[in-house]
Design an enzyme around this catalytic site. Structure first.
Site, PDB file in Angstrom:
ATOM      1  N   ALA A 240       0.932  -1.311  -0.257  1.00 44.71           N
ATOM      2  CA  ALA A 240      -0.281   0.038  -0.149  1.00 44.71           C
ATOM      3  C   ALA A 240       0.735   1.264   0.124  1.00 44.71           C
ATOM      4  O   ALA A 240       2.065   1.104   0.114  1.00 44.71           O
ATOM      5  CB  ALA A 240      -1.039   0.047   1.201  1.00 44.71           C
ATOM      6  N   HIS A 241       0.067   2.402   0.129  1.00 42.21           N
ATOM      7  CA  HIS A 241       0.850   3.831  -0.263  1.00 42.21           C
ATOM      8  C   HIS A 241       1.845   3.983   1.205  1.00 42.21           C
ATOM      9  O   HIS A 241       1.635   3.555   2.125  1.00 42.21           O
ATOM     10  CB  HIS A 241      -0.120   4.709  -0.098  1.00 42.21           C
ATOM     11  CG  HIS A 241      -1.208   4.781   0.888  1.00 42.21           C
ATOM     12  ND1 HIS A 241      -0.831   5.467   2.081  1.00 42.21           N
ATOM     13  CD2 HIS A 241      -2.435   4.416   1.362  1.00 42.21           C
ATOM     14  CE1 HIS A 241      -1.514   5.460   2.991  1.00 42.21           C
ATOM     15  NE2 HIS A 241      -2.618   4.609   2.505  1.00 42.21           N
ATOM     16  N   ASN A 242       2.751   4.385   0.762  1.00 37.81           N
ATOM     17  CA  ASN A 242       3.905   4.878   1.671  1.00 37.81           C
ATOM     18  C   ASN A 242       4.642   3.952   2.453  1.00 37.81           C
ATOM     19  O   ASN A 242       5.094   3.971   3.645  1.00 37.81           O
ATOM     20  CB  ASN A 242       3.189   6.091   2.787  1.00 37.81           C
ATOM     21  CG  ASN A 242       2.814   7.269   2.058  1.00 37.81           C
ATOM     22  OD1 ASN A 242       1.758   7.484   1.637  1.00 37.81           O
ATOM     23  ND2 ASN A 242       3.903   8.042   1.891  1.00 37.81           N
ATOM     24  N   SER A 260       1.890   2.915   5.255  1.00 34.93           N
ATOM     25  CA  SER A 260       2.742   3.588   5.902  1.00 34.93           C
ATOM     26  C   SER A 260       3.598   2.815   7.014  1.00 34.93           C
ATOM     27  O   SER A 260       4.209   3.295   7.722  1.00 34.93           O
ATOM     28  CB  SER A 260       2.102   4.590   6.767  1.00 34.93           C
ATOM     29  OG  SER A 260       1.429   5.933   5.984  1.00 34.93           O
TER      30      SER A 260
END
Length: 341
Positions: A240-242, A260
């Site tokens: 996923a993102h980050n 994250s």
């Protein structure tokens, strides 16, 4: 393409015992070796096959001594398994040594690329893309605007690289991988509807990374989603993102990592592991398959279960779990005795 035993020995710095002109044109398992094939023996469990194989050439360790006559030419090397792996890589390079630009395909006028480019049919290269030397881009690959790709990179058919992504050198990306799609960012409204949060970051893939088929790596909301040098990702992984994956960390198929989360160096993560968001996982952590991670993990921990606990604690608990029917039966018998006075 054919090679003689002498030529192979030169590549591997090995010594030929048998016919130096024995020719091979394919690689095979020792139990399936046929005339014209090259095989190897490193596991003593397979020694008996050496005396029955029809392979023309067999690689063995330099301390191996035959106990009876063999029909195959031997090449003795320091480490037979490593030597065969070297040949597999060499063979793969020859097999994948494509070059040229097939049509129809599209290269934007502002794109730049180095020598040795192979661009397959129906591939697309967007504006301001920078591609290094000896890059192989197979058919139906999409490379968005402002993407940068290093040297000796292979993108197999159907890979999609969204805009702004950065890919280092010596990277292999298998079919169906999507790099840089939007992260799962939505803001709930007062009446239950969701508003999309724009994802304006990017993805960074460092050198020597291998990404398996069907894996998806989302762009960051802000900043970068990062796959560090030497990481190995199996098929069908969701990142996923980050998220940040540390150097030389290996992750098996169907694992999902929420936004994250930071994973350290040299970790081993089994298949179908679920990792919650905003966590920090240390270095050299080992997580067994199908585990669920919902807390920060310190360096060198080994975990199993869902929710995951220490590996040894899990094994002890599982023994008790297996014995629950027997334990409950004993408890019921004791209850009967107590109730009957």
């Amino acid at each position: 393409m054919k090679f003689t035993a002498t030529q192979i020995a030169e590549i591997l710095d090995g010594k030929v015992e048998g016919n130096p002109e024995a020719e091979v044109s394919e690689l095979a398992k020792i139990e399936e070796g046929s005339e014209g094939s090259l095989t190897f023996l490193s596991n003593p469990k397979y020694t008996s096959f050496l005396y029955t194989t029809n392979a023309s050439v067999t690689i063995v360790n330099d301390d191996f001594e035959v106990e009876q006559p063999v029909n195959t030419t031997l090449i003795k090397v320091k480490d037979a398994y490593k030597a065969f792996s070297t040949l597999l890589e060499y063979y793969n390079q020859i097999k994948l040594n494509k070059s040229g630009i097939e049509q129809p395909s599209h290269i934007s006028e502002s794109a730049k690329y180095g020598e040795g480019l192979y661009l397959g049919a129906f591939a697309y290269i967007g504006e301001n893309v920078s591609i290094g030397e000896n890059v192989k881009i197979y058919p139906n690959v999409y490379i968005g605007d402002n993407v940068k790709i290093g040297n000796n990179v292979t993108l197999f058919p159907g890979v999609k690289v969204y805009s702004e992504s950065l890919i280092g050198s010596e990277v292999t990306i298998h079919s169906g991988v999507v790099i840089g799609a939007d992260g799962f960012g939505f803001s709930p409204g007062d009446t239950g509807e969701y508003s999309k949060v724009p994802q304006i970051g990017n993805v960074i893939i460092e050198d020597y990374v291998d990404i398996g088929a069907g894996t998806t790596i989302d762009r960051a909301t802000l900043g970068s989603t990062i796959i560090r040098k030497g990481a190995k990702l199996d098929n069908h992984i969701q990142i996923a993102h980050n998220v940040e994956i540390g150097e030389n960390t290996a992750i098996a198929a169907q694992t999902g990592i929420a936004g994250s989360t930071k994973i350290g160096k040299n970790c081993l993560i089994g298949g179908q592991v679920g990792i919650a968001g905003h966590l920090t996982i240390g270095n050299r952590v080992k997580i067994q398959a199908q585990s669920g991670i919902g807390r920060d993990i310190k360096d060198d921990e080994m975990l199993q279960g869902s929710p995951a606990i220490g590996y040894s604690d899990y094994n002890k608990s599982y023994i008790h779990f297996k014995n629950l029917p027997k334990t409950m039966n004993i408890i019921h018998q004791l209850e009967k005795k107590i109730n009957n006075g």
